[in-house]
Design a protein around this motif. Structure first.
Motif, short mmCIF file in Angstrom:
data_model
loop_
_atom_site.label_atom_id
_atom_site.label_comp_id
_atom_site.label_asym_id
_atom_site.label_seq_id
_atom_site.Cartn_x
_atom_site.Cartn_y
_atom_site.Cartn_z
N THR A 191 49.39 38.25 39.01
CA THR A 191 48.07 37.65 38.81
C THR A 191 47.88 37.19 37.36
OG1 THR A 191 47.14 39.84 38.37
CG2 THR A 191 47.04 39.05 40.64
N SER A 192 48.99 37.10 36.61
CA SER A 192 48.87 36.74 35.18
C SER A 192 48.34 35.33 34.98
CB SER A 192 50.23 36.90 34.50
OG SER A 192 51.20 36.05 35.10
N ARG A 193 48.58 34.43 35.95
CA ARG A 193 48.10 33.05 35.84
C ARG A 193 47.04 32.73 36.89
NH1 ARG A 193 53.51 33.09 34.77
NH2 ARG A 193 54.00 32.94 36.98
N ALA A 194 46.51 33.77 37.53
CA ALA A 194 45.50 33.57 38.57
C ALA A 194 44.09 33.75 38.00
CB ALA A 194 45.73 34.56 39.70
N ARG A 195 43.11 33.40 38.79
CA ARG A 195 41.70 33.55 38.38
C ARG A 195 40.90 34.13 39.54
NH1 ARG A 195 38.89 29.00 40.39
NH2 ARG A 195 40.29 27.39 41.22
N ARG A 196 39.77 34.70 39.19
CA ARG A 196 38.92 35.31 40.20
C ARG A 196 37.93 34.28 40.75
NH1 ARG A 196 40.16 40.48 42.23
NH2 ARG A 196 40.86 41.85 40.54
N SER A 197 37.67 34.37 42.06
CA SER A 197 36.65 33.55 42.67
C SER A 197 35.28 34.19 42.48
CB SER A 197 36.93 33.36 44.16
OG SER A 197 36.74 34.60 44.84
N TRP A 202 41.36 36.96 44.26
CA TRP A 202 42.24 36.20 43.41
C TRP A 202 42.50 34.81 43.97
CZ3 TRP A 202 43.09 37.52 38.66
CH2 TRP A 202 43.12 38.87 38.28
N ASP A 204 45.22 31.53 43.35
CA ASP A 204 46.51 31.12 42.76
C ASP A 204 47.36 32.32 42.32
OD1 ASP A 204 45.87 28.45 43.14
OD2 ASP A 204 44.95 28.25 41.15
#
Length: 221
Positions: A191-197, A202, A204
């Protein structure tokens, strides 16, 4: 020397004279009863053994009420290497093998918070099993993600994701891969390049794992 010996003998004689004989008689009677019972029991067993017909059988052919199913049907095998905990520390996951279901490997979840706290449930529903055949002997078959798990299914070796009950109102399984020539194991969610909705899930996030390709003559990882 003779005076010391006399003193010891005299003391023992005094203790014997002061002994309460009322406690000795019941003990002697009890011992007699026990000996009598044992002698009768031995005679009974000896007579019984002579009355039972004897049969000769080859080694290993004797029938036994203790069968393999009797020993294993109610047993569940826990696989220690499959123990997992989600990043938030709210749930604990593991895989157990169930002989009563044909050896199906079930991904389990222990719930650590909420109204279902301290309860457990099956993450892989009936018809699915969490077991990978990477390198033939297997590896990590499931990984926690968003309250569910991403797992390698036993029958087709494809990746699936379970959706938590609180999002869809019931247990749901979503297929992630459809390449039947590949097997997957030892996955981890990145999840290092993911974002929260706005709902907190999570977007991406990536699932990094070992992929074994069986589409060619030489297996490639």
């Amino acid at each position: 020397m003779s005076w010391s010996s006399y003193t010891v003998l005299d003391r023992h004689q005094k203790e014997w004279d002061e002994l309460d004989t009322s406690a000795v008689v019941p003990a002697v009677l009890l011992m007699v009863c026990v000996c009598y019972t044992l002698s009768n029991l031995h005679a009974f067993l000896e007579t019984r053994a002579k009355s039972i017909p004897k049969h000769r059988k080859a080694c290993g052919s004797w029938p036994s009420p203790v069968t393999a199913s009797y020993l294993t049907d109610d047993c569940v095998k826990i696989i220690p290497s499959e123990l997992r905990c989600d990043p938030d520390g709210k749930h604990v996951y593991w895989v157990e093998e169930r002989p009563t279901e044909g050896g199906r490997h079930v991904s389990m979840k222990w719930i650590g918070y909420g109204c279902l706290k301290n309860s457990r449930e099956d993450e892989t529903p009936e018809g699915y099993g969490a077991r990978t055949r990477v390198h033939e002997y297997g590896g990590g078959s499931h990984e926690p993600y968003e309250g569910g798990v991403i797992f390698s299914n036993t029958s087709d070796q494809q990746l699936y994701q379970t959706i938590p009950d609180n999002e869809v109102g019931g247990k749901e399984v979503m297929q992630l891969t459809k390449d039947l020539n590949c097997r997957y194991a030892d996955g981890a969610v990145d999840t290092s390049r993911a974002r929260r909705s706005h709902l907190g899930s999570w977007i991406d996030a990536e699932f990094v794992c070992v992929r074994e390709n069986h589409a060619v003559d030489t297996v490639r990882d």
